[in-house]
Design a protein around this motif. Sequence first.
Motif, PDB file in Angstrom:
ATOM      1  N   SER A  71      35.289  47.149  35.868  1.00 22.92           N
ATOM      2  CA  SER A  71      36.642  47.509  35.446  1.00 22.92           C
ATOM      3  C   SER A  71      36.673  48.929  34.909  1.00 22.92           C
ATOM      4  N   ASP A  72      37.592  49.729  35.430  1.00 22.22           N
ATOM      5  CA  ASP A  72      37.672  51.130  35.009  1.00 22.22           C
ATOM      6  C   ASP A  72      39.001  51.438  34.311  1.00 22.22           C
ATOM      7  N   VAL A  73      39.603  50.407  33.707  1.00 26.05           N
ATOM      8  CA  VAL A  73      40.867  50.607  33.006  1.00 26.05           C
ATOM      9  C   VAL A  73      40.639  51.469  31.767  1.00 26.05           C
ATOM     10  N   GLU A  74      41.292  52.591  31.696  1.00 26.44           N
ATOM     11  CA  GLU A  74      41.198  53.466  30.532  1.00 26.44           C
ATOM     12  C   GLU A  74      42.558  53.731  29.904  1.00 26.44           C
ATOM     13  N   GLN A  75      43.624  53.400  30.642  1.00 29.57           N
ATOM     14  CA  GLN A  75      44.977  53.639  30.138  1.00 29.57           C
ATOM     15  C   GLN A  75      45.724  52.311  30.068  1.00 29.57           C
ATOM     16  N   LEU A  76      46.261  52.024  28.898  1.00 26.54           N
ATOM     17  CA  LEU A  76      47.041  50.801  28.738  1.00 26.54           C
ATOM     18  C   LEU A  76      47.860  50.884  27.467  1.00 26.54           C
ATOM     19  N   ASP A 244      41.784  39.569  34.194  1.00 25.02           N
ATOM     20  CA  ASP A 244      42.776  40.052  35.153  1.00 25.02           C
ATOM     21  C   ASP A 244      42.166  40.060  36.555  1.00 25.02           C
ATOM     22  N   THR A 247      42.410  43.892  37.996  1.00 27.92           N
ATOM     23  CA  THR A 247      41.736  45.011  37.321  1.00 27.92           C
ATOM     24  C   THR A 247      40.388  44.647  36.705  1.00 27.92           C
ATOM     25  N   LEU A 249      40.051  43.407  33.764  1.00 30.98           N
ATOM     26  CA  LEU A 249      40.151  43.569  32.314  1.00 30.98           C
ATOM     27  C   LEU A 249      40.343  42.203  31.651  1.00 30.98           C
ATOM     28  N   TYR A 274      49.657  49.023  32.370  1.00 29.94           N
ATOM     29  CA  TYR A 274      48.558  49.927  32.686  1.00 29.94           C
ATOM     30  C   TYR A 274      49.044  51.358  32.931  1.00 29.94           C
TER      31      TYR A 274
END
Length: 415
Positions: A71-76, A244, A247, A249, A274
């Motif tokens: 998972s590369d989620v950095e913005q939320l 998720d 994503t 996450l 996101y």
Amino acid sequence: MAPYGSDDSTTADETDDLRAGRRRAARYVVPVAVVGVAAATIGLVPALADSGDPDLPKISAQQLIEKIAASDVEQLSGTVKITTDLGLPDLGGLESSLTGGGSGSGSGSGDGSSADPTSKLTELATGTHTLRVAADGEDKQKLSLLENAAEYSLIHNGKDVWGYDSGTNEVFHATADDSDGKDKREEVPATPKDLTEDALKAVDDTTSVTVEGTAHVAGRDAYRLVIKPKDSGSTVGQVTVSVDAKTGLPLKFTLTPASGGAAVVDAGFTQISYAKPAASTFDFTPPKGAKVTEEDATAAPERHSGGSRHSGGFSGEEGFAPGGPGGPEGLDVIGEGWTSIATFDTGGQGSPSGSEAGGAFGGFLDSLGDKASGKFGEGTVFKTRLINALITNDGKVYVGAVTKDALVKAANEAK
């Protein structure tokens, strides 16, 4: 609802792969700048769920762990609710007196500030709270704790970390340099992802990991990863993580005690986006007339490398490293995995009534525990629904996410 991968329990042959997966997962943190409460004492009320379970392709536990790792989620941005049910008695204002102040107490005792993140520990340890969170990479995070008639915000923007208590109009400011900034942001897990990474650190051959069905969490389709101790003696029943499906996450984290009943920790987004938060989200200027307290750089290493992150960890391997930052000097670990027990010697009389607390206060602490005896002698067991501690009358301490019997057994075998 048929479970996905219900026969996908981990075996000893899969342990190395799982460990590799969890190490990769630990690198993909979306840090949220929050300090002050142990992993085991943070809980978020179950996220609002849509009716019905989504029909998703089958996935194995190993694949789902790898999905979390990738998972590369950095913005939320989103909203969460926090509730904690450790089964502790209502201590009223006692917590604040022990920690040197709290919200609404002004500066508390000494020169502390109600805006110092550590002053929020006792507030998040019990009850229900609503949080707003936002993140934009590793250098920008914001967490706001919404109170009845006030708001507390913790903001990390570049090298600056700000805490603001609107109820007392106090500001706390610290500078996060390259050496300690990351540690400050990651002391305490504040999102389901943070909590999940702590749980994955406990995955070894003493752990069963399966994928059991699907769920809707905060409008997102998710898989349910279930992590269970294989051995008896742990107070942890199971950890359930909703991940998720798109994503990777973690959106919801639930820790259920072995004793049953309500979850001790239940972490979930009620709303999530996101999209990139506006840059202004992370701007902060002290309000006019606010009292600003600068962090004491000489005290920072002691406070920020203390046991707050680790004291409620799931595994002795991480949270109770002997001689490490997870506890006092001379700390040792008995056993491994979910039933590991941290032990150390206070070097003095162990009974609270005979400690420095002394007198009526020591007697009050004694009244909260159960007397215990064995080959080790006599002592008192202080219990919550997750973490238990045995303090012997000769000053030895045994603590872990284990039952009273496990603590007594460890004390007896140590004699």
